[in-house]
Design an enzyme around this catalytic site. Sequence first.
Site, short mmCIF file in Angstrom:
data_model
loop_
_atom_site.label_atom_id
_atom_site.label_comp_id
_atom_site.label_asym_id
_atom_site.label_seq_id
_atom_site.Cartn_x
_atom_site.Cartn_y
_atom_site.Cartn_z
CB ALA A 256 -0.91 0.00 1.23
N GLY A 257 0.38 2.29 -0.64
CA GLY A 257 1.11 3.54 -0.73
C GLY A 257 1.46 3.93 -2.14
CG PHE A 258 3.22 2.42 -6.43
CD1 PHE A 258 4.47 2.99 -6.58
CD2 PHE A 258 2.45 2.19 -7.56
CE1 PHE A 258 4.94 3.34 -7.84
CE2 PHE A 258 2.91 2.54 -8.82
CZ PHE A 258 4.17 3.11 -8.97
CG ASP A 259 -3.16 2.13 -7.48
OD1 ASP A 259 -3.71 3.24 -7.43
OD2 ASP A 259 -3.58 1.21 -8.20
CB THR B 153 -4.09 4.05 3.68
OG1 THR B 153 -3.11 3.12 4.11
CG2 THR B 153 -5.20 4.08 4.69
CG ASN C 210 5.31 8.43 3.52
OD1 ASN C 210 4.18 8.86 3.75
ND2 ASN C 210 5.71 7.22 3.93
CG MET D 63 2.84 10.31 1.12
SD MET D 63 3.44 11.63 0.05
CE MET D 63 2.17 11.64 -1.21
CG PHE E 41 -3.97 7.75 5.57
CD1 PHE E 41 -2.84 7.00 5.31
CD2 PHE E 41 -4.68 7.49 6.74
CE1 PHE E 41 -2.40 6.02 6.19
CE2 PHE E 41 -4.26 6.51 7.62
CZ PHE E 41 -3.11 5.77 7.34
CG ASN F 233 -2.30 1.78 7.90
OD1 ASN F 233 -1.66 1.74 8.94
ND2 ASN F 233 -1.88 2.43 6.82
CB SER G 28 0.14 5.53 8.82
OG SER G 28 0.69 6.75 8.34
CG ASN H 123 3.11 10.03 7.84
OD1 ASN H 123 3.99 10.57 8.49
ND2 ASN H 123 3.36 9.14 6.90
CB THR H 124 -3.27 9.65 10.56
OG1 THR H 124 -3.30 9.63 9.13
CG2 THR H 124 -4.64 10.08 11.08
CE LYS I 244 1.94 -1.76 5.98
NZ LYS I 244 1.92 -1.19 4.62
CG ASN J 35 2.84 1.45 8.08
OD1 ASN J 35 3.44 2.13 7.26
ND2 ASN J 35 1.52 1.51 8.22
CE1 TYR K 85 6.06 3.66 -3.59
CE2 TYR K 85 5.00 3.94 -1.48
CZ TYR K 85 5.41 4.45 -2.68
OH TYR K 85 5.14 5.75 -3.00
#
Length: 352
Positions: free
Chosen positions: A65-68, A89, A114, A116, A118, A178, A181, A183-184, A215, A244, A319
């Site tokens: 997960a993360g690429f698409d 995600t 990263n 990002m 989500f 998930n 991560s 980042n949230t 995950k 992760n 990834y």
Amino acid sequence: MYRTLFSLVLSRLDPEFAHHLAFVVIRVLPALGLGGVLRRFTRPRVDLRVRALGLDFETPFGVAAGFDKDGEAVLGLGMLGFGHVEVGTVTARPQPGNEKPRLFRLIRDRAIINRMGFNNHGAAAAADRLRRVVPVPSRPVLGINIGKSRVVRVEDAVDDYRASARAVAPVADYLVVNVSSPNTPGLRGLQEIDMLEPLLAAVHESAGGTPMLVKIAPDLSDDEIGRIADLVVRLGLDGIIATNTTISREGLTTDAAAVTAAGAGGLSGAPLAARSIAVLRLLRSVVPSDLCIISVGGVESAHDVQERLDAGATLVQAYTAFLYRGPLWARQINRGLERIRAERIRAERVKR
């Protein structure tokens, strides 16, 4: 050839912009009418199939997960040789993610940072898009990774995850929760057992018969990982994805000032390999042999994939190395796995 292109061109571009360019090319591959030719070039030439989660995987190697993020390039990624694609995600509510810049290369470490956040168009939009992909027989196994919407309070996370699960489970081959991560805000706190148990139980119910995994982060202690493993078994979930990204910056060779300038976010790539495989071995030692474990983190080569399989992984994802190895990376992994299998067969024959 790709190394030269990366060194002279791609490495000089903004990382997120470079990713976007590559993604556009992969996304349009099915429209070029070259699917059959490309698949013959990239697909395994010998039997690498894995049976897991009640599904048949053509190869144990897939893209994490993360690429698409929105499920826009599943068929193109399958054409490149990935046996499964984990989308996301995705979140129940569409969100733009964190402010840019939010993706940073650490080239000397073959890693990225990263934050990002989500960024995605929402679970419902992803489900609508993927319904058109599901009937295609040549597509790879499709996983969908769901996370918490940023605007939703941690106390209200259960309903938010359930909304995502109800939207995407009908079109997913497997579902991933998930909670890891960095980042949230507040998300990783959901890995605490008293919060994780009601969340996983509720999402499991909403997922219906779709296989479900959770995950986890590499930054958990071994005791915490053991407790989550016990919970997964007790709730009857189908597996665990480990791991992760990490918030650690230990062991990097990139200039410290550059790492500091990149700022907060999850680190992925080669520096994560040692902890990722350690978590894999710990999990395999405490869960039933038939529980699916997907190993991800620091995987670059066919040797890395085989090492994870030998250590007890059911499937392997990656990834970050995609950015450094280029579009034929999955093919290289598959060919490498074929050579490893052939060498082991010859060695066994010699022993006899």
